[in-house]
Write a protein that holds these residues in place. Structure first.
Motif, PDB file in Angstrom:
ATOM      1  N   THR A 130       0.821  -1.204   0.000  1.00 35.73           N
ATOM      2  CA  THR A 130       0.000   0.000   0.000  1.00 35.73           C
ATOM      3  C   THR A 130       0.861   1.263   0.000  1.00 35.73           C
ATOM      4  OG1 THR A 130      -1.703  -1.192   1.212  1.00 35.73           O
ATOM      5  CG2 THR A 130      -1.866   1.208   1.191  1.00 35.73           C
ATOM      6  N   LEU A 131       1.931   1.259   0.770  1.00 34.20           N
ATOM      7  CA  LEU A 131       2.822   2.418   0.805  1.00 34.20           C
ATOM      8  C   LEU A 131       3.458   2.657  -0.557  1.00 34.20           C
ATOM      9  CD1 LEU A 131       4.131   4.633   2.534  1.00 34.20           C
ATOM     10  CD2 LEU A 131       5.985   3.029   2.987  1.00 34.20           C
ATOM     11  N   CYS A 132       3.921   1.593  -1.198  1.00 31.26           N
ATOM     12  CA  CYS A 132       4.491   1.736  -2.551  1.00 31.26           C
ATOM     13  C   CYS A 132       3.434   2.234  -3.531  1.00 31.26           C
ATOM     14  CB  CYS A 132       5.084   0.417  -3.019  1.00 31.26           C
ATOM     15  SG  CYS A 132       6.587  -0.027  -2.142  1.00 31.26           S
ATOM     16  N   ALA A 133       2.222   1.739  -3.385  1.00 30.97           N
ATOM     17  CA  ALA A 133       1.148   2.177  -4.277  1.00 30.97           C
ATOM     18  C   ALA A 133       0.833   3.659  -4.068  1.00 30.97           C
ATOM     19  CB  ALA A 133      -0.103   1.335  -4.048  1.00 30.97           C
ATOM     20  N   VAL A 134       0.763   4.098  -2.815  1.00 32.76           N
ATOM     21  CA  VAL A 134       0.411   5.490  -2.526  1.00 32.76           C
ATOM     22  C   VAL A 134       1.541   6.440  -2.904  1.00 32.76           C
ATOM     23  CG1 VAL A 134      -0.025   7.108  -0.624  1.00 32.76           C
ATOM     24  CG2 VAL A 134      -1.265   4.954  -0.734  1.00 32.76           C
ATOM     25  N   VAL A 145       4.372   5.771  -4.914  1.00 34.50           N
ATOM     26  CA  VAL A 145       5.058   5.620  -6.201  1.00 34.50           C
ATOM     27  C   VAL A 145       4.111   5.323  -7.361  1.00 34.50           C
ATOM     28  CG1 VAL A 145       6.853   4.354  -7.430  1.00 34.50           C
ATOM     29  CG2 VAL A 145       7.131   4.815  -5.009  1.00 34.50           C
ATOM     30  N   ILE A 146       3.265   4.326  -7.219  1.00 35.29           N
ATOM     31  CA  ILE A 146       2.462   3.853  -8.352  1.00 35.29           C
ATOM     32  C   ILE A 146       1.269   4.760  -8.630  1.00 35.29           C
ATOM     33  CG2 ILE A 146       1.081   1.929  -9.220  1.00 35.29           C
ATOM     34  CD1 ILE A 146       2.961   0.110  -7.509  1.00 35.29           C
ATOM     35  N   LEU A 147       0.469   5.046  -7.628  1.00 37.34           N
ATOM     36  CA  LEU A 147      -0.729   5.863  -7.810  1.00 37.34           C
ATOM     37  C   LEU A 147      -0.441   7.244  -8.390  1.00 37.34           C
ATOM     38  CD1 LEU A 147      -3.784   5.727  -7.435  1.00 37.34           C
ATOM     39  CD2 LEU A 147      -3.467   6.601  -5.123  1.00 37.34           C
ATOM     40  N   PHE A 174      -0.562   7.893 -12.254  1.00 32.00           N
ATOM     41  CA  PHE A 174      -1.823   8.002 -12.969  1.00 32.00           C
ATOM     42  C   PHE A 174      -2.327   9.442 -13.062  1.00 32.00           C
ATOM     43  CE2 PHE A 174      -2.015   3.569 -11.435  1.00 32.00           C
ATOM     44  CZ  PHE A 174      -2.086   2.946 -12.663  1.00 32.00           C
ATOM     45  N   PHE A 175      -1.735  10.316 -12.268  1.00 30.48           N
ATOM     46  CA  PHE A 175      -2.147  11.714 -12.264  1.00 30.48           C
ATOM     47  C   PHE A 175      -1.038  12.577 -12.830  1.00 30.48           C
ATOM     48  CE2 PHE A 175      -4.691   9.716  -9.014  1.00 30.48           C
ATOM     49  CZ  PHE A 175      -5.950  10.208  -9.297  1.00 30.48           C
ATOM     50  N   LYS A 176      -1.321  13.222 -13.912  1.00 30.95           N
ATOM     51  CA  LYS A 176      -0.392  14.147 -14.563  1.00 30.95           C
ATOM     52  C   LYS A 176      -1.099  15.489 -14.694  1.00 30.95           C
ATOM     53  CE  LYS A 176       2.665  10.957 -15.579  1.00 30.95           C
ATOM     54  NZ  LYS A 176       3.869  10.821 -14.871  1.00 30.95           N
ATOM     55  N   PRO A 177      -0.350  16.572 -14.822  1.00 30.77           N
ATOM     56  CA  PRO A 177      -1.004  17.867 -15.034  1.00 30.77           C
ATOM     57  C   PRO A 177      -1.845  17.842 -16.305  1.00 30.77           C
ATOM     58  CG  PRO A 177       1.332  18.155 -14.578  1.00 30.77           C
ATOM     59  CD  PRO A 177       1.095  16.692 -14.740  1.00 30.77           C
ATOM     60  N   THR A 178      -3.084  18.267 -16.175  1.00 30.61           N
ATOM     61  CA  THR A 178      -4.006  18.262 -17.311  1.00 30.61           C
ATOM     62  C   THR A 178      -4.749  19.590 -17.370  1.00 30.61           C
ATOM     63  OG1 THR A 178      -5.874  17.409 -16.052  1.00 30.61           O
ATOM     64  CG2 THR A 178      -4.389  15.766 -17.000  1.00 30.61           C
ATOM     65  N   VAL A 179      -5.683  19.654 -18.285  1.00 31.59           N
ATOM     66  CA  VAL A 179      -6.530  20.845 -18.386  1.00 31.59           C
ATOM     67  C   VAL A 179      -7.643  20.830 -17.347  1.00 31.59           C
ATOM     68  CG1 VAL A 179      -6.061  21.207 -20.818  1.00 31.59           C
ATOM     69  CG2 VAL A 179      -7.978  19.764 -20.144  1.00 31.59           C
ATOM     70  N   HIS A 180      -7.859  19.689 -16.701  1.00 28.59           N
ATOM     71  CA  HIS A 180      -8.905  19.568 -15.689  1.00 28.59           C
ATOM     72  C   HIS A 180      -8.343  19.953 -14.327  1.00 28.59           C
ATOM     73  CE1 HIS A 180     -11.310  17.606 -18.703  1.00 28.59           C
ATOM     74  NE2 HIS A 180     -10.345  16.713 -18.897  1.00 28.59           N
ATOM     75  N   GLN A 181      -8.951  20.940 -13.701  1.00 28.95           N
ATOM     76  CA  GLN A 181      -8.432  21.438 -12.432  1.00 28.95           C
ATOM     77  C   GLN A 181      -8.526  20.391 -11.329  1.00 28.95           C
ATOM     78  OE1 GLN A 181      -6.666  24.194 -12.049  1.00 28.95           O
ATOM     79  NE2 GLN A 181      -6.287  23.527  -9.961  1.00 28.95           N
ATOM     80  N   TRP A 182      -9.541  19.530 -11.328  1.00 32.82           N
ATOM     81  CA  TRP A 182      -9.658  18.515 -10.289  1.00 32.82           C
ATOM     82  C   TRP A 182      -8.471  17.564 -10.334  1.00 32.82           C
ATOM     83  CZ3 TRP A 182      -9.754  13.397 -11.505  1.00 32.82           C
ATOM     84  CH2 TRP A 182     -10.077  13.058 -12.823  1.00 32.82           C
ATOM     85  N   ALA A 183      -7.988  17.240 -11.544  1.00 35.84           N
ATOM     86  CA  ALA A 183      -6.818  16.363 -11.670  1.00 35.84           C
ATOM     87  C   ALA A 183      -5.560  17.073 -11.177  1.00 35.84           C
ATOM     88  CB  ALA A 183      -6.647  15.909 -13.112  1.00 35.84           C
ATOM     89  N   ASN A 184      -5.473  18.372 -11.450  1.00 35.55           N
ATOM     90  CA  ASN A 184      -4.332  19.144 -10.958  1.00 35.55           C
ATOM     91  C   ASN A 184      -4.348  19.242  -9.438  1.00 35.55           C
ATOM     92  OD1 ASN A 184      -3.428  19.572 -13.572  1.00 35.55           O
ATOM     93  ND2 ASN A 184      -4.528  21.490 -13.771  1.00 35.55           N
ATOM     94  N   ASP A 185      -5.541  19.323  -8.858  1.00 41.06           N
ATOM     95  CA  ASP A 185      -5.643  19.373  -7.401  1.00 41.06           C
ATOM     96  C   ASP A 185      -5.194  18.058  -6.777  1.00 41.06           C
ATOM     97  OD1 ASP A 185      -6.551  21.959  -7.551  1.00 41.06           O
ATOM     98  OD2 ASP A 185      -8.677  21.398  -7.406  1.00 41.06           O
ATOM     99  N   LEU A 186      -5.569  16.938  -7.382  1.00 42.39           N
ATOM    100  CA  LEU A 186      -5.095  15.636  -6.893  1.00 42.39           C
ATOM    101  C   LEU A 186      -3.587  15.499  -7.083  1.00 42.39           C
ATOM    102  CD1 LEU A 186      -7.878  13.158  -8.033  1.00 42.39           C
ATOM    103  CD2 LEU A 186      -7.310  13.869  -5.720  1.00 42.39           C
ATOM    104  N   TYR A 187      -3.110  15.968  -8.209  1.00 44.91           N
ATOM    105  CA  TYR A 187      -1.677  15.950  -8.514  1.00 44.91           C
ATOM    106  C   TYR A 187      -0.901  16.661  -7.420  1.00 44.91           C
ATOM    107  CZ  TYR A 187       2.534  17.556 -11.069  1.00 44.91           C
ATOM    108  OH  TYR A 187       3.805  17.844 -11.462  1.00 44.91           O
ATOM    109  N   PHE A 222       5.112  12.571  -3.881  1.00 45.91           N
ATOM    110  CA  PHE A 222       6.116  12.506  -4.944  1.00 45.91           C
ATOM    111  C   PHE A 222       6.134  13.802  -5.753  1.00 45.91           C
ATOM    112  CE2 PHE A 222       7.228  11.476  -9.374  1.00 45.91           C
ATOM    113  CZ  PHE A 222       8.542  11.054  -9.171  1.00 45.91           C
ATOM    114  N   TYR A 223       4.983  14.281  -6.141  1.00 46.53           N
ATOM    115  CA  TYR A 223       4.917  15.508  -6.931  1.00 46.53           C
ATOM    116  C   TYR A 223       5.203  16.746  -6.085  1.00 46.53           C
ATOM    117  CZ  TYR A 223       3.264  12.743 -10.778  1.00 46.53           C
ATOM    118  OH  TYR A 223       3.189  11.816 -11.776  1.00 46.53           O
ATOM    119  N   VAL A 224       4.812  16.697  -4.824  1.00 45.13           N
ATOM    120  CA  VAL A 224       5.130  17.801  -3.928  1.00 45.13           C
ATOM    121  C   VAL A 224       6.645  17.901  -3.780  1.00 45.13           C
ATOM    122  CG1 VAL A 224       4.969  18.529  -1.513  1.00 45.13           C
ATOM    123  CG2 VAL A 224       2.941  17.730  -2.704  1.00 45.13           C
TER     124      VAL A 224
END
Length: 136
Positions: free
Chosen positions: A59-63, A65-67, A70-83, A88-90
């Protein structure tokens, strides 16, 4: 800090040396130094919830590294908020020498530091709550 010193003993000969006083160097060193403890504390929080070693590691590796892949910067603000919420991205934002003004939809450096601090804080609080309620 030791790796910075060793790398700076090698890199100036190749024309890429930095000093500790250069802009952004302390921020990068701090982000790198905090990544392991943040990951460890998040692991403790997940471990307190799951109480199973193998499930915690997966679960730690999934949270961490892996998960996030699936989230990259997009035109959708909700995806950017999850990103902006994944450690890792922070961490990558804290390492970035680019100015966040170039892309206002992505997390700022200050916002990234806040999220970077909230992950271990939330994991520690979760661990204390779960252990006190379950293991009393």
């Amino acid at each position: 800090m030791a790796t910075f010193g060793v790398s700076q003993a090698i890199l100036p000969g190749r024309g890429v040396g930095l000093s500790i006083g250069d802009p952004g160097v302390v921020r990068v060193l701090t982000a790198n130094a905090l990544l392991a403890p943040v990951s460890g504390l998040v692991g403790i929080g997940i471990g307190a919830l799951l109480r199973h070693t193998a499930a915690t590691v997966v679960t730690l590796c999934a949270v961490l590294v892996i998960l996030p892949t699936f989230f990259k910067p997009t035109v959708h603000q909700w995806a950017n908020d999850l990103y902006a919420l994944f450690p890792f991205y922070v961490w990558r934002t804290c390492l970035s020498q680019l100015h966040p003004r170039d892309s206002p939809a992505l997390p700022t450096v200050a916002g990234s530091w806040i999220v970077f601090a909230l992950w271990p804080l939330a994991a520690t609080i979760l661990t204390l709550i779960v252990v006190r309620r379950r293991d009393v």
